[in-house]
Design an enzyme around this catalytic site. Structure first.
Site, PDB file in Angstrom:
ATOM      1  N   GLY A  45       0.860  -1.131  -0.076  1.00 17.32           N
ATOM      2  CA  GLY A  45       0.177   0.170   0.223  1.00 17.32           C
ATOM      3  C   GLY A  45       0.818   1.380  -0.106  1.00 17.32           C
ATOM      4  O   GLY A  45       1.891   1.181   0.356  1.00 17.32           O
ATOM      5  N   CYS A  98       6.752   0.284   7.032  1.00 10.90           N
ATOM      6  CA  CYS A  98       6.303   1.307   6.049  1.00 10.90           C
ATOM      7  C   CYS A  98       7.165   1.649   5.268  1.00 10.90           C
ATOM      8  O   CYS A  98       8.577   1.904   5.451  1.00 10.90           O
ATOM      9  CB  CYS A  98       5.685   2.480   7.223  1.00 10.90           C
ATOM     10  SG  CYS A  98       5.210   3.935   6.269  1.00 10.90           S
TER      11      CYS A  98
END
Length: 189
Positions: A45, A98
Protein backbone atom coordinates in the site's frame (compact mmCIF):
# COMPACT_ATOMS: atom_id res chain seq x y z
CA UNK A 1 6.68 6.51 -13.40
CA UNK A 2 8.32 5.63 -10.10
CA UNK A 3 8.02 8.51 -7.68
CA UNK A 4 10.34 9.23 -4.73
CA UNK A 5 8.87 8.21 -1.37
CA UNK A 6 8.92 10.82 1.38
CA UNK A 7 10.93 9.71 4.42
CA UNK A 8 10.05 9.87 8.10
CA UNK A 9 10.45 13.38 9.51
CA UNK A 10 8.87 15.25 6.60
CA UNK A 11 5.99 17.42 7.93
CA UNK A 12 3.67 16.29 5.12
CA UNK A 13 3.45 12.87 6.77
CA UNK A 14 1.96 14.46 9.90
CA UNK A 15 -0.60 16.63 8.09
CA UNK A 16 -4.24 15.61 7.72
CA UNK A 17 -4.86 15.30 3.98
CA UNK A 18 -7.67 17.05 2.10
CA UNK A 19 -10.44 15.62 -0.08
CA UNK A 20 -10.11 15.83 -3.84
CA UNK A 21 -12.74 16.35 -6.53
CA UNK A 22 -13.47 14.33 -9.62
CA UNK A 23 -11.56 16.82 -11.79
CA UNK A 24 -8.28 16.43 -9.88
CA UNK A 25 -5.60 16.87 -12.59
CA UNK A 26 -4.38 13.62 -14.18
CA UNK A 27 -5.76 11.47 -11.37
CA UNK A 28 -5.54 8.29 -13.47
CA UNK A 29 -1.84 8.95 -14.16
CA UNK A 30 -1.21 9.64 -10.46
CA UNK A 31 -2.92 6.38 -9.45
CA UNK A 32 -0.90 4.41 -12.00
CA UNK A 33 2.32 6.05 -10.77
CA UNK A 34 1.43 5.25 -7.16
CA UNK A 35 0.94 1.56 -7.98
CA UNK A 36 4.22 1.50 -9.93
CA UNK A 37 6.05 3.20 -7.04
CA UNK A 38 4.52 0.81 -4.49
CA UNK A 39 5.43 -2.30 -6.52
CA UNK A 40 9.00 -1.06 -7.11
CA UNK A 41 9.42 -0.62 -3.33
CA UNK A 42 7.83 -4.05 -2.61
CA UNK A 43 4.96 -2.49 -0.66
CA UNK A 44 1.33 -3.55 -0.29
CA UNK A 45 0.00 0.00 0.00
CA UNK A 46 1.00 3.61 -0.47
CA UNK A 47 -0.76 6.86 0.36
CA UNK A 48 -0.48 10.19 -1.45
CA UNK A 49 1.28 11.93 1.48
CA UNK A 50 4.09 9.39 1.06
CA UNK A 51 4.79 10.84 -2.38
CA UNK A 52 4.47 14.42 -1.19
CA UNK A 53 0.77 15.11 -1.90
CA UNK A 54 -1.48 15.96 1.04
CA UNK A 55 -4.62 14.53 -0.56
CA UNK A 56 -6.99 11.76 0.58
CA UNK A 57 -5.85 9.04 -1.80
CA UNK A 58 -4.25 5.66 -1.21
CA UNK A 59 -3.81 2.46 -3.17
CA UNK A 60 -3.51 -1.11 -1.98
CA UNK A 61 -2.55 -4.46 -3.44
CA UNK A 62 -2.61 -6.95 -0.56
CA UNK A 63 -2.25 -10.02 -2.79
CA UNK A 64 1.25 -10.78 -1.39
CA UNK A 65 -0.61 -11.86 1.79
CA UNK A 66 -2.75 -14.41 -0.09
CA UNK A 67 -0.81 -17.37 1.34
CA UNK A 68 -1.92 -16.34 4.84
CA UNK A 69 -5.30 -14.99 3.75
CA UNK A 70 -6.64 -16.52 0.48
CA UNK A 71 -9.37 -13.85 0.30
CA UNK A 72 -6.62 -11.32 -0.50
CA UNK A 73 -5.87 -12.90 -3.89
CA UNK A 74 -6.32 -10.02 -6.38
CA UNK A 75 -7.15 -7.58 -3.54
CA UNK A 76 -6.17 -4.43 -5.43
CA UNK A 77 -8.07 -1.23 -4.66
CA UNK A 78 -8.00 2.55 -4.92
CA UNK A 79 -9.40 4.63 -2.05
CA UNK A 80 -10.31 8.27 -2.69
CA UNK A 81 -11.66 10.57 0.07
CA UNK A 82 -11.94 7.59 2.42
CA UNK A 83 -13.66 7.90 5.79
CA UNK A 84 -13.46 5.12 8.37
CA UNK A 85 -16.98 4.99 9.81
CA UNK A 86 -16.32 2.42 12.52
CA UNK A 87 -13.61 0.18 13.94
CA UNK A 88 -14.68 -2.80 16.01
CA UNK A 89 -13.76 -6.24 17.22
CA UNK A 90 -10.91 -7.42 19.32
CA UNK A 91 -7.60 -5.67 18.77
CA UNK A 92 -4.75 -7.86 17.52
CA UNK A 93 -1.05 -7.34 16.97
CA UNK A 94 0.72 -7.71 13.66
CA UNK A 95 4.23 -6.74 12.60
CA UNK A 96 3.99 -3.66 10.37
CA UNK A 97 6.48 -1.71 8.32
CA UNK A 98 6.21 1.39 6.16
CA UNK A 99 7.87 2.52 2.94
CA UNK A 100 8.48 5.94 4.55
CA UNK A 101 10.16 4.30 7.56
CA UNK A 102 12.51 1.70 6.05
CA UNK A 103 14.26 -0.93 8.16
CA UNK A 104 11.88 -0.53 11.11
CA UNK A 105 9.12 -3.04 11.81
CA UNK A 106 7.01 -3.15 14.95
CA UNK A 107 4.02 -5.03 16.33
CA UNK A 108 1.01 -2.72 16.07
CA UNK A 109 -2.37 -3.34 17.69
CA UNK A 110 -5.42 -2.59 15.54
CA UNK A 111 -9.11 -3.47 15.53
CA UNK A 112 -10.05 -6.62 13.62
CA UNK A 113 -12.92 -5.05 11.63
CA UNK A 114 -13.45 -1.69 9.93
CA UNK A 115 -16.37 -0.11 8.13
CA UNK A 116 -15.25 2.43 5.51
CA UNK A 117 -16.76 4.74 2.89
CA UNK A 118 -14.64 5.68 -0.12
CA UNK A 119 -14.70 6.49 -3.82
CA UNK A 120 -12.89 4.24 -6.30
CA UNK A 121 -10.91 5.25 -9.40
CA UNK A 122 -14.11 5.23 -11.50
CA UNK A 123 -15.65 7.70 -9.07
CA UNK A 124 -18.10 5.14 -7.68
CA UNK A 125 -18.86 5.46 -3.96
CA UNK A 126 -18.59 2.35 -1.78
CA UNK A 127 -19.44 1.60 1.84
CA UNK A 128 -17.83 -1.69 2.86
CA UNK A 129 -16.68 -3.75 5.83
CA UNK A 130 -13.28 -5.44 5.95
CA UNK A 131 -11.63 -7.62 8.54
CA UNK A 132 -8.32 -9.28 9.28
CA UNK A 133 -5.33 -8.45 7.09
CA UNK A 134 -7.44 -6.50 4.59
CA UNK A 135 -8.68 -4.24 7.40
CA UNK A 136 -5.15 -3.85 8.74
CA UNK A 137 -3.63 -2.78 5.41
CA UNK A 138 -6.48 -0.29 4.90
CA UNK A 139 -6.10 1.06 8.46
CA UNK A 140 -2.35 1.55 7.95
CA UNK A 141 -2.85 3.51 4.72
CA UNK A 142 -5.84 5.39 6.15
CA UNK A 143 -3.64 6.55 9.01
CA UNK A 144 -1.38 8.22 6.42
CA UNK A 145 -4.19 10.43 5.12
CA UNK A 146 -5.04 11.29 8.74
CA UNK A 147 -1.45 12.43 9.38
CA UNK A 148 -0.51 9.40 11.48
CA UNK A 149 2.30 6.88 11.17
CA UNK A 150 2.49 3.40 12.65
CA UNK A 151 5.21 4.69 14.99
CA UNK A 152 2.59 7.02 16.52
CA UNK A 153 0.84 3.89 17.80
CA UNK A 154 3.91 2.76 19.77
CA UNK A 155 4.41 3.35 23.47
CA UNK A 156 6.44 6.41 24.45
CA UNK A 157 9.19 4.10 25.70
CA UNK A 158 9.35 2.06 22.49
CA UNK A 159 9.39 5.18 20.34
CA UNK A 160 12.22 6.62 22.49
CA UNK A 161 14.16 3.39 21.93
CA UNK A 162 13.77 3.85 18.15
CA UNK A 163 14.67 7.57 18.16
CA UNK A 164 18.21 7.16 16.79
CA UNK A 165 17.00 4.90 13.96
CA UNK A 166 14.18 7.33 13.12
CA UNK A 167 16.62 10.28 13.15
CA UNK A 168 18.93 8.35 10.80
CA UNK A 169 16.04 7.86 8.35
CA UNK A 170 15.27 11.60 8.42
CA UNK A 171 18.93 12.29 7.63
CA UNK A 172 19.01 9.79 4.76
CA UNK A 173 21.34 7.43 6.61
CA UNK A 174 19.48 4.31 5.53
CA UNK A 175 19.89 1.92 2.62
CA UNK A 176 16.85 1.42 0.39
CA UNK A 177 16.45 0.02 -3.10
CA UNK A 178 13.89 2.66 -4.11
CA UNK A 179 13.94 6.44 -4.56
CA UNK A 180 13.33 8.47 -1.41
CA UNK A 181 13.22 12.14 -0.40
CA UNK A 182 14.81 12.78 2.99
CA UNK A 183 13.74 15.86 5.01
CA UNK A 184 17.22 16.69 6.40
CA UNK A 185 18.77 16.55 2.92
CA UNK A 186 16.00 18.73 1.48
CA UNK A 187 16.70 21.49 4.03
CA UNK A 188 20.41 21.65 3.15
CA UNK A 189 19.81 22.57 -0.51
Amino acid sequence: MKLPIVAYGDPILKRKAVDISRDYPELDVLIANMFETMYAAHGVGIAAPQIGLSIRLFVIDASPFEDDAPELKDFKKVFINAQVLNEEGEKWDFNEGCLSIPEIREDISRHKTIHIRYIDENWVEHEETYEGLAARVIQHEYDHIEGKLFTDRLSVLRKAMLKSKLDAITKGQVKVDYKMKFPALKRKR
